[in-house]
Design a protein around this motif. Structure first.
Motif, PDB file in Angstrom:
ATOM      1  N   LEU A 165       0.849  -1.196   0.000  1.00 56.98           N
ATOM      2  CA  LEU A 165       0.000   0.000   0.000  1.00 56.98           C
ATOM      3  C   LEU A 165       0.890   1.254   0.000  1.00 56.98           C
ATOM      4  O   LEU A 165       0.667   2.184  -0.776  1.00 56.98           O
ATOM      5  N   GLY A 166       1.912   1.227   0.851  1.00 57.02           N
ATOM      6  CA  GLY A 166       2.804   2.381   0.945  1.00 57.02           C
ATOM      7  C   GLY A 166       3.520   2.662  -0.363  1.00 57.02           C
ATOM      8  O   GLY A 166       3.597   3.804  -0.809  1.00 57.02           O
TER       9      GLY A 166
ATOM     10  N   LEU B 253       1.403   4.400  -3.290  1.00 58.56           N
ATOM     11  CA  LEU B 253       0.693   5.675  -3.142  1.00 58.56           C
ATOM     12  C   LEU B 253       0.946   6.661  -4.278  1.00 58.56           C
ATOM     13  O   LEU B 253       0.053   7.384  -4.685  1.00 58.56           O
ATOM     14  N   ALA B 254       2.162   6.695  -4.772  1.00 56.24           N
ATOM     15  CA  ALA B 254       2.482   7.696  -5.798  1.00 56.24           C
ATOM     16  C   ALA B 254       2.119   7.244  -7.204  1.00 56.24           C
ATOM     17  O   ALA B 254       2.251   8.018  -8.146  1.00 56.24           O
TER      18      ALA B 254
ATOM     19  N   LYS C  99      -4.396   5.832  -8.662  1.00 60.33           N
ATOM     20  CA  LYS C  99      -5.454   6.776  -8.321  1.00 60.33           C
ATOM     21  C   LYS C  99      -5.893   6.533  -6.879  1.00 60.33           C
ATOM     22  O   LYS C  99      -6.163   7.460  -6.125  1.00 60.33           O
ATOM     23  N   HIS C 100      -5.938   5.255  -6.508  1.00 57.69           N
ATOM     24  CA  HIS C 100      -6.232   4.910  -5.116  1.00 57.69           C
ATOM     25  C   HIS C 100      -5.767   3.478  -4.867  1.00 57.69           C
ATOM     26  O   HIS C 100      -5.652   2.683  -5.799  1.00 57.69           O
ATOM     27  N   SER C 101      -5.505   3.175  -3.608  1.00 55.54           N
ATOM     28  CA  SER C 101      -5.143   1.791  -3.273  1.00 55.54           C
ATOM     29  C   SER C 101      -5.777   1.393  -1.956  1.00 55.54           C
ATOM     30  O   SER C 101      -6.062   2.239  -1.096  1.00 55.54           O
TER      31      SER C 101
ATOM     32  N   TYR D 130      -6.743   3.224   5.565  1.00 57.26           N
ATOM     33  CA  TYR D 130      -5.309   2.949   5.468  1.00 57.26           C
ATOM     34  C   TYR D 130      -4.644   3.914   4.487  1.00 57.26           C
ATOM     35  O   TYR D 130      -5.084   4.031   3.334  1.00 57.26           O
TER      36      TYR D 130
ATOM     37  N   GLU E 285      -0.973   9.589   4.868  1.00 56.13           N
ATOM     38  CA  GLU E 285       0.224   9.557   4.003  1.00 56.13           C
ATOM     39  C   GLU E 285      -0.071  10.152   2.638  1.00 56.13           C
ATOM     40  O   GLU E 285       0.763  10.848   2.051  1.00 56.13           O
ATOM     41  N   ARG E 286      -1.246   9.840   2.114  1.00 50.57           N
ATOM     42  CA  ARG E 286      -1.604  10.356   0.780  1.00 50.57           C
ATOM     43  C   ARG E 286      -1.578  11.886   0.766  1.00 50.57           C
ATOM     44  O   ARG E 286      -1.094  12.514  -0.165  1.00 50.57           O
TER      45      ARG E 286
ATOM     46  N   ARG F 103       1.960  13.144   0.975  1.00 52.73           N
ATOM     47  CA  ARG F 103       2.663  12.852  -0.282  1.00 52.73           C
ATOM     48  C   ARG F 103       2.304  13.875  -1.357  1.00 52.73           C
ATOM     49  O   ARG F 103       3.170  14.398  -2.064  1.00 52.73           O
TER      50      ARG F 103
ATOM     51  N   ARG G 195       3.929  17.270  -0.606  1.00 52.24           N
ATOM     52  CA  ARG G 195       5.372  17.272  -0.946  1.00 52.24           C
ATOM     53  C   ARG G 195       5.577  17.271  -2.465  1.00 52.24           C
ATOM     54  O   ARG G 195       6.334  18.072  -3.003  1.00 52.24           O
TER      55      ARG G 195
ATOM     56  N   LYS H 119      -8.776  15.560  -5.133  1.00 51.02           N
ATOM     57  CA  LYS H 119      -8.910  14.329  -5.916  1.00 51.02           C
ATOM     58  C   LYS H 119      -8.722  13.075  -5.077  1.00 51.02           C
ATOM     59  O   LYS H 119      -9.086  11.991  -5.497  1.00 51.02           O
TER      60      LYS H 119
ATOM     61  N   VAL I 128      -9.375  10.198  -2.790  1.00 55.03           N
ATOM     62  CA  VAL I 128     -10.661   9.555  -2.486  1.00 55.03           C
ATOM     63  C   VAL I 128     -11.050   9.765  -1.032  1.00 55.03           C
ATOM     64  O   VAL I 128     -12.230   9.931  -0.706  1.00 55.03           O
TER      65      VAL I 128
END
Lengths: 561, 96
Positions: A119-120, A123-124, A127-129, B12, B16-17, B20, B23, B63, B65
């Motif tokens: 998952l980590g 992230l980049a 669109k979603h995880s 989860y 972090e999203r 991220r 940054r 954007k 979710v």
């Protein structure tokens, strides 16, 4: 009793998923066990990157079917190998679902075997995880994943499912409640915009250009875009992703940007109004942004609000689905008259048309590709890799539709072409699928030749071989004073022998008088085959907008100046 | 520096999203205040600094979710001036 893995596979069946691409491993074994009982056909690729790029190609070639491409991998290295493919799909807005196995919930965070924070690391690039470590969350997560991948601006979604969830018994309450359709709560509401301002901009313009991007495909209303182009008399240009929209239209000036056509780049620079539909003003398209279309007002339509005013300030921004805007544009533009401008753009197109009269005995790749494209069957798909050949395909091939041109635009992923062609061939078994590759890119996912053979997919590979990393070499020639650093591939293996060893039929051509013969041979093959087309490594892609220049400041081949 | 107020689903990777995106879009975080409300959602107040457009950052964050609500807090009025998505909990109300 049904376990989570069986539930997941049945969910995919209920979504009408017929094909998936993947590679098994420890943490995803329950899903592979469930696949044995399923009608879904699994295509074993030989690397997870091959699987995710095949799913990407599958998705691109079926845009409009409301089905994402699906790939499956195990935990740890299986998941890390997905990353490039997910990023590729993200940057080109391709709907895709990646399902990765994860170690048992209790082992997460213990640095166990093949345990990584999937998952980590996702992230980049998505669109979603999701991480599913609770069986009661499985159904909702699967539904959400499909909805997120397919709606708004499409993109890849990763679902990381722990092995204990795959093995857990699905509670009967969940079985009775399970859903089968995503809700289509799409961002397709009527966009609010100032109609008077739109009409004012259109009526004041004397030199409008329609600037079409990948959003025209993603909007799933390509038919409406084609209708607009055929109803109005406005010159149009396309981005790399939109190459293939009305290829033969008189007012199609071609691709704009770094390797765009002279007609497209001059028209854009001279225009006084850009009607930008589903574009993101990417640097490869705009060149020096401050010098891009300097006299043009901009109407920017995009479903993704973050693209509006990101790089170029819009005079009128319309956030929403193209579907809602196209009829308005259609009506308004039909009432306008730009005949003088249209004549000028047609003369640009005529003046700067491609020339194929390259002298010398060597094969001229642009001419070869143009001929191949003309002679290939209607509705042929061409999946290319990244580099010089990719630009030659975009410049010189014609397509029935933009979703027949599979090209890694945003990420520029070398190694994309072969797996993408595999995906396209699986999705379109009756169509001709050609993978145009370069000798650098081809080696990046060469293992997928085994996938071609295993499933006898009749993909035709055209390997444009200049024994070099051609595009990098071109830049080193032009901008680094011929200081060639690590671009020599003259020790490539004999690709014909390699292909034959995998089980493909293969042939090599290296002289211009072999071009037609090579095309004949390629198109006659009924199974997977490879045609190695050896070209001179001094061949360059022209035109080229150098770094920092405006799009009209193109560098040209001597005979085009 | 600008302050952004958000309401975010507690899932989860949600936090972090957000960091991220901040940054990656070339902002730095100067201050952050995260609390969990009664609906188990995160109420986040984020002070960021950067030379890029704050509007663009907001659009990028929208954007995500998990982001259910996002607004820019006006410096002097302590008022959320920009909204997006749904705002249903009232967890981020500011005195004007």
């Amino acid at each position: 009793m049904m376990n989570g893995a069986e539930y997941l596979v049945q969910f995919l069946e209920r979504k009408n998923v017929r094909h998936v691409f993947g590679y098994p491993g420890g943490a995803i074994m329950p899903v592979y066990d469930a696949l044995l009982k399923s009608k879904i056909k699994h295509y074993l690729c030989r690397h997870e990157q091959g699987a995710v790029l095949a799913a990407d190609g599958y998705s691109r070639s079926t845009l409009g079917s409301h089905l994402p491409g699906i790939c499956i991998a195990t935990s740890g290295p299986g998941a890390t190998n997905l990353v490039t493919g997910l990023a590729n799909a993200l940057l080109d807005s391709i709907p895709l679902i990646a399902i990765s196995g994860q170690v048992n919930s209790a082992l997460i965070g213990t640095d166990g075997f093949q345990e990584i924070d999937t998952l980590g690391l996702s992230l980049a690039v998505v669109k979603h995880s999701f991480l599913v470590d609770d069986i009661t969350q499985l159904d909702e997560t699967l539904n959400q994943a499909f909805e997120i991948a397919m709606t708004g601006r499409p993109g890849p979604v990763l679902i990381d499912v722990t092995k204990d969830v795959q093995q857990a018994e699905v509670p009967s309450s969940l079985l009775s409640k399970r859903t089968t359709h995503f809700s289509e709560q799409d961002d397709r509401r009527e966009p609010a915009f100032d109609l008077n301002e739109l009409l004012r901009l259109l009526s004041r313009s004397r030199k409008p250009v329609l600037y079409l991007g990948g959003g025209c495909l993603s909007s799933w209303h390509l038919g409406d875009v084609n209708k607009l182009l055929n109803n109005v008399e406005v010159p149009f240009v396309t981005t790399l992703k939109a190459v293939g929209i009305e290829s033969k239209h008189l007012l199609n000036l071609g691709m704009l940007g770094m390797h765009g056509t002279q007609a497209a780049n001059h028209a854009i620079q001279e225009s006084d109004l850009l009607i930008a539909l589903g574009v993101r003003f990417d640097d490869r398209a705009t060149g020096n942004l401050t010098k891009f279309a300097p006299n043009a007002k901009v109407i920017h339509v995009d479903i993704d609000g973050s693209e509006i005013n990101k790089l170029r300030k819009a005079d009128l921004s319309i956030r929403g689905d193209l579907k809602s805007v196209l009829p308005v544009l259609n009506n308004a533009l039909q009432k306008q008259e730009y005949s003088e401008w249209v004549r000028h753009c047609c003369s640009l197109k005529k003046e700067f048309c491609w020339r194929y009269d390259s002298p010398g005995p060597s094969i001229y790749a642009p001419r070869f590709l143009a001929q191949l494209s003309k002679r290939a069957r209607e509705n042929t798909f061409i999946a290319c890799d990244v580099g010089q050949h990719q630009m030659w395909v975009a410049q010189h091939c014609e397509f029935s539709s933009p979703n027949h041109h599979l090209s890694s635009g945003g990420l520029g992923t070398m190694g994309f072409g072969l797996p993408a062609a595999i995906g396209a061939q699986v999705a379109n078994p009756n169509n001709c699928v050609i993978n145009v590759s370069g000798d650098g890119s081809f080696a990046m996912n060469i293992q997928e030749l085994m996938t071609l053979i295993r499933y006898q997919l009749p993909v035709k590979i055209v390997l444009i071989d200049n024994s070099a990393l051609g595009m990098v070499r071109q830049w080193q020639h032009l901008f680094f004073k011929d200081r060639y650093s690590e671009v020599d591939l003259s020790d490539n293996p004999d690709f014909v022998s390699v292909a034959k060893a995998f089980g493909l039929s293969a042939k090599r051509i290296n002289k211009s008088h072999h071009e037609q013969q090579g095309i004949n041979w390629l198109l006659e093959q009924s199974g997977p085959c490879l045609l190695q087309v050896c070209i001179n490594n001094n061949e360059q892609v022209w035109p080229l907008v150098p770094p920092g220049a405006a799009n009209h400041e193109m560098m040209l081949e001597e005979n085009q100046k | 520096m600008r302050e952004i107020a958000m309401e975010v689903t507690n899932s989860y990777g949600a936090i972090e999203r957000i960091f991220r995106v901040v940054r990656h879009r070339r902002f730095s975080v100067c201050h952050c205040d995260i609390t969990t409300n009664q609906q188990q959602k995160f109420a986040i107040k984020l002070t960021v600094a950067g030379s890029k457009s704050i509007d663009n950052l907001l659009e990028q964050l929208k954007k995500l979710v998990d982001v259910e609500y996002i607004g820019l807090v006006e410096k002097n009025k302590r008022q959320v001036v920009e909204t997006a998505k749904s705002f249903n909990s009232g967890a981020l109300s500011y005195a004007t």
